[in-house]
Design a protein around this motif. Structure first.
Motif, mmCIF file in Angstrom:
data_model
loop_
_atom_site.group_PDB
_atom_site.id
_atom_site.type_symbol
_atom_site.label_atom_id
_atom_site.label_comp_id
_atom_site.label_asym_id
_atom_site.label_seq_id
_atom_site.Cartn_x
_atom_site.Cartn_y
_atom_site.Cartn_z
ATOM 1 N N PRO A 91 29.923 37.628 38.970
ATOM 2 C CA PRO A 91 29.446 37.073 40.116
ATOM 3 C C PRO A 91 31.080 36.033 39.892
ATOM 4 O O PRO A 91 32.134 36.053 40.996
ATOM 5 C CB PRO A 91 28.657 35.985 40.357
ATOM 6 C CG PRO A 91 28.134 36.447 39.209
ATOM 7 C CD PRO A 91 28.526 37.464 38.250
ATOM 8 N N ALA A 92 31.294 35.301 38.966
ATOM 9 C CA ALA A 92 32.405 34.532 38.682
ATOM 10 C C ALA A 92 34.021 34.901 37.837
ATOM 11 O O ALA A 92 34.751 33.578 38.440
ATOM 12 C CB ALA A 92 31.911 33.093 38.704
ATOM 13 N N LEU A 93 33.592 35.794 37.200
ATOM 14 C CA LEU A 93 34.987 35.579 36.254
ATOM 15 C C LEU A 93 36.298 36.126 36.759
ATOM 16 O O LEU A 93 36.057 36.998 37.285
ATOM 17 C CB LEU A 93 34.845 36.966 35.504
ATOM 18 C CG LEU A 93 34.640 37.146 33.944
ATOM 19 C CD1 LEU A 93 34.907 35.941 33.351
ATOM 20 C CD2 LEU A 93 34.202 38.449 33.340
ATOM 21 N N THR A 94 37.401 35.414 36.129
ATOM 22 C CA THR A 94 38.395 36.023 36.920
ATOM 23 C C THR A 94 39.469 36.106 35.782
ATOM 24 O O THR A 94 39.838 36.190 35.971
ATOM 25 C CB THR A 94 38.783 34.897 37.807
ATOM 26 O OG1 THR A 94 38.757 33.630 36.580
ATOM 27 C CG2 THR A 94 38.169 34.287 39.116
ATOM 28 N N HIS A 95 38.798 35.812 34.416
ATOM 29 C CA HIS A 95 39.769 35.641 33.261
ATOM 30 C C HIS A 95 38.823 36.231 32.564
ATOM 31 O O HIS A 95 37.849 35.184 31.982
ATOM 32 C CB HIS A 95 40.289 33.913 32.703
ATOM 33 C CG HIS A 95 41.010 33.437 34.436
ATOM 34 N ND1 HIS A 95 40.900 32.764 35.452
ATOM 35 C CD2 HIS A 95 42.531 33.431 34.166
ATOM 36 C CE1 HIS A 95 41.529 32.697 36.706
ATOM 37 N NE2 HIS A 95 43.024 32.744 35.263
ATOM 38 N N LEU A 96 39.452 36.993 31.522
ATOM 39 C CA LEU A 96 38.838 37.393 30.327
ATOM 40 C C LEU A 96 39.646 38.415 29.480
ATOM 41 O O LEU A 96 40.831 37.987 29.094
ATOM 42 C CB LEU A 96 38.173 39.404 30.957
ATOM 43 C CG LEU A 96 37.820 40.234 29.766
ATOM 44 C CD1 LEU A 96 36.034 39.089 29.077
ATOM 45 C CD2 LEU A 96 36.469 41.111 30.574
ATOM 46 N N ALA A 97 39.250 37.694 27.990
ATOM 47 C CA ALA A 97 39.796 37.289 27.064
ATOM 48 C C ALA A 97 38.731 38.238 25.819
ATOM 49 O O ALA A 97 38.082 38.258 25.616
ATOM 50 C CB ALA A 97 40.171 36.692 25.920
ATOM 51 N N LEU A 98 39.929 38.722 25.702
ATOM 52 C CA LEU A 98 38.921 40.268 24.517
ATOM 53 C C LEU A 98 39.846 40.218 23.100
ATOM 54 O O LEU A 98 41.016 40.032 23.055
ATOM 55 C CB LEU A 98 38.302 41.582 24.488
ATOM 56 C CG LEU A 98 37.425 41.661 26.312
ATOM 57 C CD1 LEU A 98 37.892 42.981 26.733
ATOM 58 C CD2 LEU A 98 36.489 41.706 25.683
#
Length: 288
Positions: free
Chosen positions: A185-192
């Motif tokens: 619901p809140a995720l805006t920045h993702l690093a993989l």
């Protein structure tokens, strides 16, 4: 005319609010001075102790408290558990941290007010209840290790408030992971780390809520191996383990960490300031 304090006069010369602001700023900017500041006066000890445990790292370098000091303070039972719940806000445990899983579980169950958490090790299913009791905003962790033999459950309470998620380790064996992360619901920045670029491009096109997607690479991985993606939100980055801790400390103090640099790169790219427009990595001339 300002009053001049004598050695027999312990009361403050400056107004209390100003004195507190000055000493609090000194503690925030120069955390290594906190042990000395705690000795100034009882009133100062009360103010500074509220800041001492705010940022905890494995070694204490660059932060206000090393992890071993936090553990000792909790073990001493001199403070009620709620003290640490309201004080500890940022916790970083690197690979060199000396602890055991049960001890970490106990620490996390007490420090429920943590907002930014990095666990390079010790992430296992036993800490899931503690993470679920927090309202984490930023989380850096190995999801496979966290869930162990269980399927990765992105619907767990631990992810409810997370806006910035950095996933360590190889997740290529989790084909539904990106689609499931899109539902957070809140995720805006993702690093993989080391994810197949074609899959990233496909899933990114479906996820309009995500503002930044960082593809982390090993240090020394040449730029000519990086495949451009036609999406302004996509950025390649590299950070060694040592750089990661320093970068994280800068970030929790409101500075330019890798998340902020990536967001600035995306903003510049949207404005047409990145040349060529197909480039998905930061270069020296970008002013970032």
């Amino acid at each position: 005319m300002p009053r001049i304090a004598s050695s027999e006069d312990p009361s403050p010369v400056l107004p209390l609010d100003l004195e507190r602001e000055i000493l609090g700023t000194a503690a925030e900017l120069y955390p290594e001075t906190i042990p000395n500041l705690l000795l100034v006066a009882h009133r100062v000890q009360d103010w500074i102790e509220r800041l001492k445990y705010k940022t905890v790292t494995s070694s204490g370098v660059g932060s206000s408290c090393p992890f071993r000091a936090l553990r000792q303070a909790i073990r001493s039972n001199l403070k009620p558990p709620d003290f640490f719940h309201h004080r500890v806000r940022h916790l970083f445990l690197g690979l060199g941290t000396t602890t055991i899983a049960g001890e970490l579980e106990g620490t996390l169950s007490i420090c429920r007010g943590i907002q930014s958490l990095v666990l390079f090790a010790f992430a296992g299913p036993s800490i899931l209840p503690s993470l679920g009791a927090m309202q984490l905003r930023r989380l850096s962790i190995d999801l496979k290790a966290l869930f162990g033999t269980r399927p990765i459950d992105t619907g767990h309470l631990a992810f409810t408030f997370v806006t910035h998620l950095d996933i360590f380790g190889d997740t290529t064996g989790q084909p539904d992971l990106l689609a499931n992360l899109a539902r957070l619901p809140a995720l805006t920045h993702l690093a993989l780390f080391r994810y197949h670029t074609a899959i990233l491009e496909t899933e990114l096109s479906k996820n309009k809520k995500l503002q930044v997607l960082i593809h982390m690479q090993s240090v020394g991985y040449a730029d000519d191996h990086w495949i451009s993606i036609d999406d302004t939100r996509f950025v390649y980055m590299m950070l060694s383990d040592d750089e990661y801790e320093r970068d994280w400390v800068v970030g929790v103090k409101g500075g330019m960490d890798f998340w902020a640099r990536a967001a600035l790169f995306v903003a510049k790219k949207r404005r047409g300031e990145i040349k060529p427009s197909s480039r998905c990595w930061i270069e020296d001339g970008d002013g970032i």
